[in-house]
Scaffold this active site. Structure first.
Site, PDB file in Angstrom:
ATOM      1  N   ARG A  58       0.819  -1.221   0.000  1.00  0.00           N
ATOM      2  CA  ARG A  58       0.000   0.000   0.000  1.00  0.00           C
ATOM      3  C   ARG A  58       0.849   1.267   0.000  1.00  0.00           C
ATOM      4  O   ARG A  58       0.367   2.351  -0.346  1.00  0.00           O
ATOM      5  CB  ARG A  58      -0.994  -0.027   1.171  1.00  0.00           C
ATOM      6  CG  ARG A  58      -2.251  -0.780   0.793  1.00  0.00           C
ATOM      7  CD  ARG A  58      -3.047  -1.187   1.997  1.00  0.00           C
ATOM      8  NE  ARG A  58      -2.481  -2.391   2.590  1.00  0.00           N
ATOM      9  CZ  ARG A  58      -2.729  -2.828   3.799  1.00  0.00           C
ATOM     10  NH1 ARG A  58      -3.533  -2.176   4.573  1.00  0.00           N
ATOM     11  NH2 ARG A  58      -2.164  -3.932   4.250  1.00  0.00           N
ATOM     12  N   GLU A  95       2.843  -6.076  12.960  1.00  0.00           N
ATOM     13  CA  GLU A  95       1.820  -6.204  14.007  1.00  0.00           C
ATOM     14  C   GLU A  95       1.301  -7.643  13.979  1.00  0.00           C
ATOM     15  O   GLU A  95       0.983  -8.222  15.003  1.00  0.00           O
ATOM     16  CB  GLU A  95       0.693  -5.194  13.754  1.00  0.00           C
ATOM     17  CG  GLU A  95      -0.316  -5.118  14.879  1.00  0.00           C
ATOM     18  CD  GLU A  95      -1.542  -4.282  14.531  1.00  0.00           C
ATOM     19  OE1 GLU A  95      -1.634  -3.785  13.394  1.00  0.00           O
ATOM     20  OE2 GLU A  95      -2.404  -4.159  15.405  1.00  0.00           O
TER      21      GLU A  95
HETATM   22  P1  AMP Z   1       3.930  -1.858  11.144  1.00  0.00           P
HETATM   23  O1  AMP Z   1       5.168  -2.387  10.521  1.00  0.00           O
HETATM   24  O2  AMP Z   1       3.479  -2.672  12.330  1.00  0.00           O
HETATM   25  O3  AMP Z   1       3.998  -0.381  11.461  1.00  0.00           O
HETATM   26  O4  AMP Z   1       2.771  -2.083  10.101  1.00  0.00           O
HETATM   27  C1  AMP Z   1       2.647  -1.257   9.033  1.00  0.00           C
HETATM   28  C2  AMP Z   1       2.177  -1.968   7.808  1.00  0.00           C
HETATM   29  O5  AMP Z   1       1.264  -3.056   8.050  1.00  0.00           O
HETATM   30  C3  AMP Z   1       1.452  -0.965   6.971  1.00  0.00           C
HETATM   31  O6  AMP Z   1       2.100  -0.957   5.722  1.00  0.00           O
HETATM   32  C4  AMP Z   1       0.040  -1.444   6.872  1.00  0.00           C
HETATM   33  O7  AMP Z   1      -0.248  -1.630   5.523  1.00  0.00           O
HETATM   34  C5  AMP Z   1      -0.038  -2.773   7.593  1.00  0.00           C
HETATM   35  N1  AMP Z   1      -0.908  -2.751   8.795  1.00  0.00           N
HETATM   36  C6  AMP Z   1      -0.517  -2.994  10.075  1.00  0.00           C
HETATM   37  N2  AMP Z   1      -1.537  -2.912  10.920  1.00  0.00           N
HETATM   38  C7  AMP Z   1      -2.614  -2.584  10.185  1.00  0.00           C
HETATM   39  C8  AMP Z   1      -4.001  -2.327  10.497  1.00  0.00           C
HETATM   40  N3  AMP Z   1      -4.456  -2.408  11.753  1.00  0.00           N
HETATM   41  N4  AMP Z   1      -4.822  -1.974   9.495  1.00  0.00           N
HETATM   42  C9  AMP Z   1      -4.350  -1.900   8.215  1.00  0.00           C
HETATM   43  N5  AMP Z   1      -3.082  -2.136   7.862  1.00  0.00           N
HETATM   44  C10 AMP Z   1      -2.210  -2.488   8.823  1.00  0.00           C
END
Ligand code: AMP
Length: 170
Positions: A58, A95
């Site tokens: 994305r 996550e």
């Molecule tokens: P992080 O590395 O944990 O900051 O996660 C970021 C990436 O995971 C982003 O590129 C989002 O596309 C996806 N992502 C993580 N958590 C979510 C969520 N709750 N809703 C949508 N996309 C998420």
């Protein structure tokens, strides 16, 4: 612009316990999408960005139009096995799950001022990995831009002290 009204919360996707923030209604609405891109591009303009980087997948949807508005190059950061030439790579935790990100080794150079763009800041793992890739290439990160920040996950602690622009906070 009230961007939040275009974000749909989807409980328990892709796994139980995750409140998934669906950006597709926002990017599906021309005026909202355009204004969001303009706001992130203005942030990059004030920082003098000369390259925009977006992580798979994305980050492409948002980062590429930001780069286009700024008339600078866009660099895709991708999952393993997708880029055809020599890459540098970095492993990190999501996550939900684990991931590795790769970037073409010659995509950015010392002296580039890099704006990193993604849809959402959750734990910050993706951003930390992308920052490491830029630092490995000896370029300068000038800022980080997101449509959404999930503040409870405190992803900023993995983002160094770089300037951050966020359009919607939860
Ligand atoms: P992080 O590395 O944990 O900051 O996660 C970021 C990436 O995971 C982003 O590129 C989002 O596309 C996806 N992502 C993580 N958590 C979510 C969520 N709750 N809703 C949508 N996309 C998420």
């Amino acid at each position: 612009m009230d961007y939040a009204k275009y974000i749909k919360n989807v409980p328990d996707f892709p796994i139980e316990g995750i409140q998934f923030k669906d950006i597709t209604p926002l990017i599906g609405e021309g005026k909202a999408f355009h204004q969001a891109i303009e706001e992130l591009a203005e942030f990059g303009r004030t920082l003098g960005a000369t390259k925009v980087i977006g992580p798979d997948a994305r980050g492409f949807i948002i980062g590429a139009p930001v780069a286009c508005v700024l008339q600078v190059g866009f660099v895709p950061v991708r999952k393993p096995g997708k880029l055809p030439r020599k890459v540098i790579s970095y492993d990190y935790e999501l996550e939900y799950g684990k991931n590795t990100l790769c970037m073409h080794a010659d995509a950015i150079k010392a002296g580039d001022k890099v704006l990193i763009i993604d849809d959402l800041l959750a734990t910050g793992g993706t951003m930390e990995a992308t920052i490491k890739l830029v630092e490995t290439a000896k370029a300068e990160v000038v800022g980080l831009g997101f449509m959404i920040e999930l503040t409870a996950l405190d992803g900023r602690k993995k983002c160094g002290n770089y300037p951050i622009k966020v359009l919607i906070q939860y």
